[in-house]
Motif scaffolding. Sequence first.
Motif, PDB file in Angstrom:
ATOM      1  N   ASN A 116       0.862  -1.182   0.000  1.00 31.52           N
ATOM      2  CA  ASN A 116       0.000   0.000   0.000  1.00 31.52           C
ATOM      3  C   ASN A 116       0.893   1.225   0.000  1.00 31.52           C
ATOM      4  OD1 ASN A 116      -2.456  -1.472   0.207  1.00 31.52           O
ATOM      5  ND2 ASN A 116      -2.032  -1.782   2.373  1.00 31.52           N
ATOM      6  N   LEU A 117       0.636   2.139  -0.921  1.00 29.67           N
ATOM      7  CA  LEU A 117       1.393   3.380  -1.019  1.00 29.67           C
ATOM      8  C   LEU A 117       0.442   4.557  -0.928  1.00 29.67           C
ATOM      9  CD1 LEU A 117       3.795   2.670  -4.036  1.00 29.67           C
ATOM     10  CD2 LEU A 117       4.402   2.777  -1.623  1.00 29.67           C
ATOM     11  N   GLY A 118       0.970   5.636  -0.387  1.00 33.15           N
ATOM     12  CA  GLY A 118       0.201   6.874  -0.386  1.00 33.15           C
ATOM     13  C   GLY A 118       0.072   7.403  -1.804  1.00 33.15           C
ATOM     14  N   VAL A 119      -0.957   8.198  -2.033  1.00 34.82           N
ATOM     15  CA  VAL A 119      -1.215   8.693  -3.391  1.00 34.82           C
ATOM     16  C   VAL A 119      -0.102   9.612  -3.891  1.00 34.82           C
ATOM     17  CG1 VAL A 119      -3.710   8.390  -3.287  1.00 34.82           C
ATOM     18  CG2 VAL A 119      -2.711  10.533  -2.498  1.00 34.82           C
ATOM     19  N   ILE A 120       0.548  10.329  -3.013  1.00 30.36           N
ATOM     20  CA  ILE A 120       1.646  11.210  -3.439  1.00 30.36           C
ATOM     21  C   ILE A 120       2.840  10.376  -3.890  1.00 30.36           C
ATOM     22  CG2 ILE A 120       3.296  12.967  -2.690  1.00 30.36           C
ATOM     23  CD1 ILE A 120       1.039  14.079  -0.901  1.00 30.36           C
ATOM     24  N   ASP A 121       3.190   9.349  -3.093  1.00 30.07           N
ATOM     25  CA  ASP A 121       4.296   8.470  -3.494  1.00 30.07           C
ATOM     26  C   ASP A 121       3.983   7.789  -4.823  1.00 30.07           C
ATOM     27  OD1 ASP A 121       5.681   9.072  -1.165  1.00 30.07           O
ATOM     28  OD2 ASP A 121       4.970   7.299  -0.099  1.00 30.07           O
ATOM     29  N   LEU A 122       2.771   7.293  -4.961  1.00 28.59           N
ATOM     30  CA  LEU A 122       2.372   6.630  -6.196  1.00 28.59           C
ATOM     31  C   LEU A 122       2.429   7.601  -7.378  1.00 28.59           C
ATOM     32  CD1 LEU A 122       1.462   3.976  -7.401  1.00 28.59           C
ATOM     33  CD2 LEU A 122      -0.891   4.610  -6.870  1.00 28.59           C
ATOM     34  N   GLY A 123       1.978   8.817  -7.157  1.00 32.89           N
ATOM     35  CA  GLY A 123       2.037   9.826  -8.215  1.00 32.89           C
ATOM     36  C   GLY A 123       3.466  10.127  -8.640  1.00 32.89           C
TER      37      GLY A 123
END
Length: 138
Positions: free
Chosen positions: A20-27
């Motif tokens: 699971n990754l935060g949306v900022i890291d994924l972005g």
Amino acid sequence: MSVHELRPKAGETTEKITINLGVIDLGQIDLLVQEGFYSNRTDFIRTAIRNQLVTHNEVIRTTVARKAFVLGLQHYTRRDLEAVQAAGERLDIQVLGLASIAADVPPELALATIESIVVLGALHASAAVKAALAGRIR
């Protein structure tokens, strides 16, 4: 018992994991993929993991040696376990990588010859053998 030190290539002996990754890291990962630094998210994540493993390589090596782990692939055949049983011995299996028990090994033979299993990585064995050894797998 055959021992092989290996570093699997993509598509070879691999295990799927979920993170699971935060949306900022994924972005940020998607941005690097879009800019051509990595071919896809998986390529980025594998590279990041390998870089961390290189960073901690000395700790891994000394811990493996201290705890007497087999590094790589450890495969147990029915013949291997029958030889252990004939010698009146029991195995404490410790593997960092992949431990595999041949598909033709009956649960009774595994119970008679395997005292404990510690695998940091993956254990491949029949469902019956895994069930029989469930209390011995740590």
